[in-house]
Write an enzyme that holds these catalytic residues in place. Structure first.
Site, PDB file in Angstrom:
ATOM      1  N   CYS A  86      35.154  33.965  36.310  1.00  0.00           N
ATOM      2  CA  CYS A  86      35.142  32.783  36.808  1.00  0.00           C
ATOM      3  C   CYS A  86      33.935  31.932  37.223  1.00  0.00           C
ATOM      4  O   CYS A  86      33.104  31.988  36.298  1.00  0.00           O
ATOM      5  CB  CYS A  86      36.097  32.982  38.060  1.00  0.00           C
ATOM      6  SG  CYS A  86      36.568  31.587  38.660  1.00  0.00           S
ATOM      7  N   HIS A 207      40.758  36.276  36.744  1.00  0.00           N
ATOM      8  CA  HIS A 207      40.468  37.443  37.735  1.00  0.00           C
ATOM      9  C   HIS A 207      41.104  38.887  37.612  1.00  0.00           C
ATOM     10  O   HIS A 207      41.906  38.954  38.033  1.00  0.00           O
ATOM     11  CB  HIS A 207      40.750  36.762  39.158  1.00  0.00           C
ATOM     12  CG  HIS A 207      39.735  35.669  39.416  1.00  0.00           C
ATOM     13  ND1 HIS A 207      38.503  35.987  40.012  1.00  0.00           N
ATOM     14  CD2 HIS A 207      40.060  34.237  39.578  1.00  0.00           C
ATOM     15  CE1 HIS A 207      38.062  34.830  40.312  1.00  0.00           C
ATOM     16  NE2 HIS A 207      38.876  33.806  39.953  1.00  0.00           N
ATOM     17  N   GLU A 209      40.102  41.609  38.714  1.00  0.00           N
ATOM     18  CA  GLU A 209      40.029  42.097  39.845  1.00  0.00           C
ATOM     19  C   GLU A 209      41.290  41.906  40.865  1.00  0.00           C
ATOM     20  O   GLU A 209      41.448  42.560  41.705  1.00  0.00           O
ATOM     21  CB  GLU A 209      38.586  41.956  40.528  1.00  0.00           C
ATOM     22  CG  GLU A 209      38.393  40.819  41.234  1.00  0.00           C
ATOM     23  CD  GLU A 209      38.153  39.557  40.394  1.00  0.00           C
ATOM     24  OE1 GLU A 209      38.468  39.564  39.396  1.00  0.00           O
ATOM     25  OE2 GLU A 209      37.928  38.510  41.152  1.00  0.00           O
TER      26      GLU A 209
END
Lengths: 240, 90
Positions: A86, A207, A209
């Protein structure tokens, strides 16, 4: 695997990135934007998501000149693995480690939702454990959260990216079909993630994560961290 | 040394669809102003620069634009330099 996660002023996904990168037992180092050296033996540097320097001027434009970025750039040039997520992707583009730029989403709004990604290239260090193939591409469900994620680049660079298989992730439908409706932000050719020429630097808007546990909706992002760990293990074994 | 003021106008490159400009254009048309077209939205940066002459000031600002103020992948820029009204400095 030895992972370093950089915190810039305004990073807000650094803690999540450290958590996700450490799930497989990897050693995770907290790195500060003012650091002028990287820990020895580092395998991977993650530039996390957020709003570094408040996105002032342009996304990533000021973070790109942080002291640690000199180290990250030389680490990448030595073949070290670098992943920008990002805002991290935006910083990598501003730093010139990846071609192109991320501009305002085509509908002008901040988009925060799960999207589907087709893994276009399973031979990168970031995707070797995804089990994707051109006959049966793997589809990952991973969230995006950005206002400036519309990937754009020159026609020549776009051709080069496509011709050399450097588009790693493309926004798609749940069944893997790449369509205009599955493109959330107007990115050229539905591009969600690319690698550099030598394949050791990845930038992606989604994302992983935030998709590292089924309890929070999806664990598809883990395949990227697993790929990296497998790649590092393989290269370490090869050099021992 | 003189003090100059530079006005830098930054816009998206022509080849990139300016969705903000398009949206504002549609809004203008819905306000019954159909004769207004090609709206483009960018940034305005003002910066003072000390230099012996306006050519040097122009060069310094151009360098700043290329290094930091703009991103050539997505933006074009134009610079206009005026001698600052605060006058000559030592």
């Amino acid at each position: 695997m030895n992972v370093g996660v950089v915190t810039f002023p305004g990073s807000n996904c650094d803690a999540d990135a450290r958590w996700a990168a450490g799930l497989d037992g990897s050693t995770v180092h907290k790195l500060w934007h003012k650091d002028t050296s990287l820990p020895t033996g580092l395998d991977l540097v993650i530039l996390p998501g957020g709003f570094s320097y408040g996105d002032y001027l342009r996304t990533g434009a000021i973070a790109r000149f942080s002291p640690i970025m000199n180290e990250v750039i030389s680490f990448a040039n030595r073949g070290g693995l670098v992943m920008g997520i990002c805002n991290g992707f935006q910083i990598l583009c501003e730093a010139g480690l990846l071609p192109g730029a991320l501009i305002r989403n085509s509908d002008l709004s901040f988009i925060c939702k799960d999207v589907y990604l087709r893994v276009e290239n399973d031979s990168t260090p970031f995707t070797i454990s995804t089990g994707s193939s051109s006959q049966q591409p793997t589809v990952l469900r991973i969230p995006i959260a950005h206002g400036e994620g519309r990937y754009t680049t020159s026609d020549a660079d776009l051709r080069r990216l496509e011709d050399t298989g450097r588009v790693v992730f493309r926004y798609c439908d749940p069944d893997g079909t790449v369509s205009e409706t599955s493109n959330p932000n107007g990115s050229m050719k539905n591009i969600a993630g690319i690698v550099n020429d030598s394949g050791n630097v990845l930038g992606m808007m989604p994302h992983p994560e935030r998709a590292a546990n089924d309890l929070i909706g999806s664990a598809d992002g883990l395949t990227i961290f697993r790929s990296l760990a497998a790649f590092v293990e393989r290269t370490t074994a090869a050099t021992v | 040394m003189k003090t100059y003021t530079a006005h830098v106008t930054v816009t998206l490159r022509r080849s990139i669809l300016d969705v903000q400009g398009k949206t504002v254009e549609h809004a203008l048309h819905s306000l019954h102003m159909p004769s207004l077209t090609n709206v483009r939205i960018g940034k305005h940066i003002e910066v003072d620069v000390m230099a012996p002459d306006s050519e040097t000031a122009q060069q310094l600002i151009d360098d700043a634009c290329q290094k930091l103020l703009t991103n050539p992948v997505m933006e074009d820029y134009s610079i206009s330099i005026t001698e600052s009204s605060t006058g000559v400095t030592a």
